[in-house]
Design a protein around this motif. Structure first.
Motif: not given
Lengths: 311, 154
Positions: A54, A56-58, A60, A63, A94, A265, B28, B34, B39, B53, B55, B57, B70, B72, B115
């Motif tokens: 998946r 990282a972000n909802l 997304d 990404g 995700f 991630p 987020l 998004n 990013r 990881y 990130e 934004r 973010y 992880a 995370e």
């Protein structure tokens, strides 16, 4: 009764008496050469494990880790000997349950997975419910049936002939020398019916038993983790294959491997990668964890059929 | 975390709490994160993608710069943090602050965490055009793993 009679007659012959599992093998595995819906007869037991892909972000979708997933499956397809099938440990998306990103993310995943043309048996993750580890989807679940769940059923499971997120695949050696069952547990679609089913199928005698469940042993807020662990403890187990944590780790105390480094991630220093599981000529099961891009082996171990470390 | 940095972060959160576009809650989940946010993925000293990881934004809107970080993390600790530097502020942002979404258990190394996410907003004039952010982590396998990103805010 019939099985008992066969065993008694065999015991009277000069040839070695077949083990109970040998009587079971050719009868219950699908009478088909090669891995397919329901399992099959195989020249060897050799499969790949890929997990957690998946973003990282909802929602997304932009990404989505498509390039990583595609490369991983390309490397799986290029392994020699080639894995005869693959299993995946869940969390392919995700996406919000009310959003429009479910299908686009499943599209990206399935297209990337297409680099490997063998059959893939997928486990359901919490992101195939509503994303929360404590979620419980499907009939009888408290979360309902969002598109994350229903699309997983129709797009991942229907093509392999399954209608429920929990199912069993039965394999046997073409020469009858071993048998194996892969039991897929859906801890985020947990019901009393699944519990009864799991207890029944784990009672089937096979040389090897692999259980595939998304969450690892300590992710016990998932509704089915604790109850399925209780059932697992009553039966033989070669290996518990899980994901959820975005890393690779071998946890011998639980006969567990975590394979969650498939593109999601990364939570540790371990790189993206996949795992190869291969039966050896001496009957042990060899596990090799391979790193993305280099195919370098980052971990390797062997276990006996009962899951205990092989010397 | 220095008191001045903590206070500044808190003020930024409060100032934007009722913003129509983005709710500073650690999630987020607004579409803008998004669709419009800039990013950046953290890299290690060799230029490779950092492991674990991380990130960043960034979104410049309504006279503010919205920032999402973010991380992880298989073992979330109360001492974990990002170091964020802009033209006028130096912030340490950890998993115990305000507007944090944490998926895992704090200071419990025996289990596997997933995370944590920090969300904040700063007045545009405090940010300027350049941002630098860094995170070091202590994975269970041992050692220290660091990643960073520095660049222009578009």
């Amino acid at each position: 009764m019939r099985r008992l009679l066969v065993l008694i007659l065999a015991a009277g012959c000069d040839s070695p008496a077949p083990a109970l599992q040998d009587a079971y093998v050719p009868l219950d595995a699908p009478a088909r050469e090669g891995a397919g819906p329901g399992g099959g007869l195989l020249p060897a037991l050799a499969f790949a494990v890929v997990g957690d892909t998946r973003p990282a972000n909802l929602d997304d979708t932009a990404g989505y880790p498509t390039d990583i997933i595609r490369e991983l499956w390309r490397e799986v397809a290029g392994e020699q000997p080639r894995p005869l099938f693959a299993v995946t440990t869940g969390d392919y998306i995700f996406a919000s349950t009310s959003g429009a990103e479910v299908d686009p993310q499943y599209d990206l995943y399935l297209a990337a997975r297409g680099e490997y043309d063998g059959i893939v048996y997928p486990a359901m993750g919490n992101h195939e419910c509503n994303g929360y580890t404590a979620s419980n989807c499907g009939p009888g679940g408290t979360t309902g049936s969002p598109p994350n769940y229903t699309k997983f059923i129709t797009r991942f499971l229907s093509p392999i002939g399954e209608a429920r997120p929990y199912y069993i695949e039965r394999f046997a050696a073409s020469d009858g020398s071993w048998s194996a069952k892969l039991v897929f547990v859906a801890a985020n679609a947990w019901t009393a019916a699944q519990a009864a089913w799991l207890d029944t199928v784990l009672g089937e005698p096979t040389t090897y038993t692999f259980v595939v469940r998304h969450e690892q042993h300590d992710a016990d807020t998932a509704p089915g983790v604790g109850p399925s662990a209780t059932i697992l403890a009553k039966h033989p187990l070669t290996m518990l294959i899980v994901g959820h944590s975005h890393t690779y780790r071998h946890v011998p105390a639980y006969r567990e491997i975590i394979v969650g480094n498939g593109g999601a991630p990364l939570t540790s220093a371990v790189n993206y990668g996949y795992v190869l599981v291969t039966r050896q000529p001496d009957g042990t099961i060899a596990v090799s964890s391979r790193e993305y891009m280099t195919r370098a082996e980052i971990d390797a171990f062997r276990v006996d059929a009962d899951g205990v470390a092989a010397p | 975390m220095p008191m001045a940095s903590r206070l500044l972060s808190l003020l930024a959160v409060v100032a934007c709490k009722h913003d129509a576009a983005i709710d500073i809650d650690g999630e987020l989940d607004e579409a803008a994160w998004n669709s419009r946010a800039q990013r950046a993925v953290f890299v290690d000293a060799t230029g490779a993608r950092a492991r674990p990881y991380s990130e960043l934004r960034m979104l410049r809107e309504h006279g503010r710069v919205y920032i999402g970080l973010y991380a992880a993390d298989q073992d979330i600790r109360s001492t974990d943090h990002f170091v964020l530097d802009t033209r006028a502020v130096h912030l340490l942002l950890g998993p115990t602050g305000a507007a944090v979404d944490l998926d895992g258990t704090l200071d419990k190394p025996v289990d596997e965490d997933e995370e944590w996410v920090v969300e904040l907003a700063l007045p545009e004039e405090l940010v300027g055009t350049r941002i630098a952010v860094r995170r070091c982590d202590l994975p269970k396998q041992g050692g220290e793993r660091c990643g960073s990103w520095a660049g222009e805010l578009r």
